[in-house]
Design a protein around this motif. Sequence first.
Motif, PDB file in Angstrom:
ATOM      1  N   LEU A 135       0.833  -1.187   0.000  1.00  0.00           N
ATOM      2  CA  LEU A 135       0.000   0.000   0.000  1.00  0.00           C
ATOM      3  C   LEU A 135       0.870   1.239   0.000  1.00  0.00           C
ATOM      4  O   LEU A 135       2.064   1.186   0.284  1.00  0.00           O
ATOM      5  CB  LEU A 135      -0.950   0.012   1.202  1.00  0.00           C
ATOM      6  CG  LEU A 135      -0.336   0.169   2.592  1.00  0.00           C
ATOM      7  CD1 LEU A 135      -1.362   0.802   3.506  1.00  0.00           C
ATOM      8  CD2 LEU A 135       0.081  -1.170   3.154  1.00  0.00           C
ATOM      9  N   ASP A 137       0.534   5.978  -0.184  1.00  0.00           N
ATOM     10  CA  ASP A 137      -0.286   7.182  -0.081  1.00  0.00           C
ATOM     11  C   ASP A 137      -1.132   7.147   1.194  1.00  0.00           C
ATOM     12  O   ASP A 137      -2.336   7.327   1.158  1.00  0.00           O
ATOM     13  CB  ASP A 137      -1.163   7.324  -1.326  1.00  0.00           C
ATOM     14  CG  ASP A 137      -1.648   8.756  -1.506  1.00  0.00           C
ATOM     15  OD1 ASP A 137      -1.027   9.673  -0.950  1.00  0.00           O
ATOM     16  OD2 ASP A 137      -2.668   8.934  -2.190  1.00  0.00           O
ATOM     17  N   VAL A 138      -0.461   6.875   2.313  1.00  0.00           N
ATOM     18  CA  VAL A 138      -1.162   6.752   3.592  1.00  0.00           C
ATOM     19  C   VAL A 138      -0.683   7.820   4.574  1.00  0.00           C
ATOM     20  O   VAL A 138      -0.549   7.566   5.762  1.00  0.00           O
ATOM     21  CB  VAL A 138      -0.978   5.338   4.193  1.00  0.00           C
ATOM     22  CG1 VAL A 138      -1.670   4.299   3.347  1.00  0.00           C
ATOM     23  CG2 VAL A 138       0.500   5.003   4.348  1.00  0.00           C
ATOM     24  N   CYS A 140      -2.054  10.837   5.553  1.00  0.00           N
ATOM     25  CA  CYS A 140      -2.899  11.788   6.280  1.00  0.00           C
ATOM     26  C   CYS A 140      -3.287  11.300   7.665  1.00  0.00           C
ATOM     27  O   CYS A 140      -3.625  12.095   8.527  1.00  0.00           O
ATOM     28  CB  CYS A 140      -4.147  12.142   5.475  1.00  0.00           C
ATOM     29  SG  CYS A 140      -5.386  10.836   5.411  1.00  0.00           S
ATOM     30  N   GLU A 145      -7.790   5.581   6.339  1.00  0.00           N
ATOM     31  CA  GLU A 145      -6.503   4.903   6.396  1.00  0.00           C
ATOM     32  C   GLU A 145      -6.408   4.001   7.629  1.00  0.00           C
ATOM     33  O   GLU A 145      -5.836   2.913   7.565  1.00  0.00           O
ATOM     34  CB  GLU A 145      -5.366   5.919   6.388  1.00  0.00           C
ATOM     35  CG  GLU A 145      -5.247   6.619   5.045  1.00  0.00           C
ATOM     36  CD  GLU A 145      -4.209   7.721   5.042  1.00  0.00           C
ATOM     37  OE1 GLU A 145      -3.596   8.001   6.099  1.00  0.00           O
ATOM     38  OE2 GLU A 145      -4.011   8.319   3.975  1.00  0.00           O
ATOM     39  N   ALA A 148      -8.353   0.932   6.812  1.00  0.00           N
ATOM     40  CA  ALA A 148      -7.594   0.073   5.893  1.00  0.00           C
ATOM     41  C   ALA A 148      -6.508  -0.685   6.651  1.00  0.00           C
ATOM     42  O   ALA A 148      -6.291  -1.878   6.414  1.00  0.00           O
ATOM     43  CB  ALA A 148      -6.984   0.912   4.770  1.00  0.00           C
ATOM     44  N   ALA A 149      -5.842  -0.022   7.581  1.00  0.00           N
ATOM     45  CA  ALA A 149      -4.811  -0.679   8.381  1.00  0.00           C
ATOM     46  C   ALA A 149      -5.408  -1.803   9.218  1.00  0.00           C
ATOM     47  O   ALA A 149      -4.803  -2.878   9.364  1.00  0.00           O
ATOM     48  CB  ALA A 149      -4.104   0.332   9.273  1.00  0.00           C
ATOM     49  N   ARG A 179       3.007   8.823  13.290  1.00  0.00           N
ATOM     50  CA  ARG A 179       1.991   8.060  12.551  1.00  0.00           C
ATOM     51  C   ARG A 179       2.338   6.607  12.362  1.00  0.00           C
ATOM     52  O   ARG A 179       1.446   5.784  12.188  1.00  0.00           O
ATOM     53  CB  ARG A 179       1.774   8.709  11.192  1.00  0.00           C
ATOM     54  CG  ARG A 179       1.104  10.053  11.340  1.00  0.00           C
ATOM     55  CD  ARG A 179       0.627  10.584  10.046  1.00  0.00           C
ATOM     56  NE  ARG A 179      -0.035  11.855  10.286  1.00  0.00           N
ATOM     57  CZ  ARG A 179      -0.166  12.784   9.389  1.00  0.00           C
ATOM     58  NH1 ARG A 179       0.278  12.589   8.176  1.00  0.00           N
ATOM     59  NH2 ARG A 179      -0.761  13.914   9.686  1.00  0.00           N
TER      60      ARG A 179
END
Length: 181
Positions: A135, A137-138, A140, A145, A148-149, A179
Amino acid sequence: AWMRRLAVGLALLALPLLVGGCGGSSNVNGNPTADFEDGVWMGPALGVMTPTSVMMRWDTTLPVACSVQYGLASSPTAFEVASPSGVEHEVTLTGLLPATEYVYRLVIDGTASDRQHRFKTAPDDPNAPVRIAILGDVGCGCEVEIQAAEVINSFNPDLVLLTGDLAYPEASAANLRLRFM
């Protein structure tokens, strides 16, 4: 077998880049006393892994002596390996058993961390199935997100490959750490 070789190849190529720190800076945005737990501001992160070894890397806010205590869950401090003093630390744990879960913790300037981490060594069977999540583009840290994680985590992947765009709009080391570490 070709998929297994691909996964190992990707791990060998990508993970050293992912755990390579942030350009060797010895502090966080110019602040050498940033208040991160245990004095660690990046990592610990796992790098190249084989059935019998794993490389670990982490950065501290100040130059200190560090080590890693590790072992099986039943004996988590059975072994210890030291890293040279400094702010960038890297050790390779060797003599591990294939496809086995280990626990570890960092020892920073003689004080063992309360935080215990886990990893599982690679299998020694080249035909063993491997679950890979890829994956990107995570950066933000928004709710989609996080969801999805959680889905990825529920599949219990053996390897997660992050392709980029990990921390924005401010791609600072501190933002990345908050993050992902």
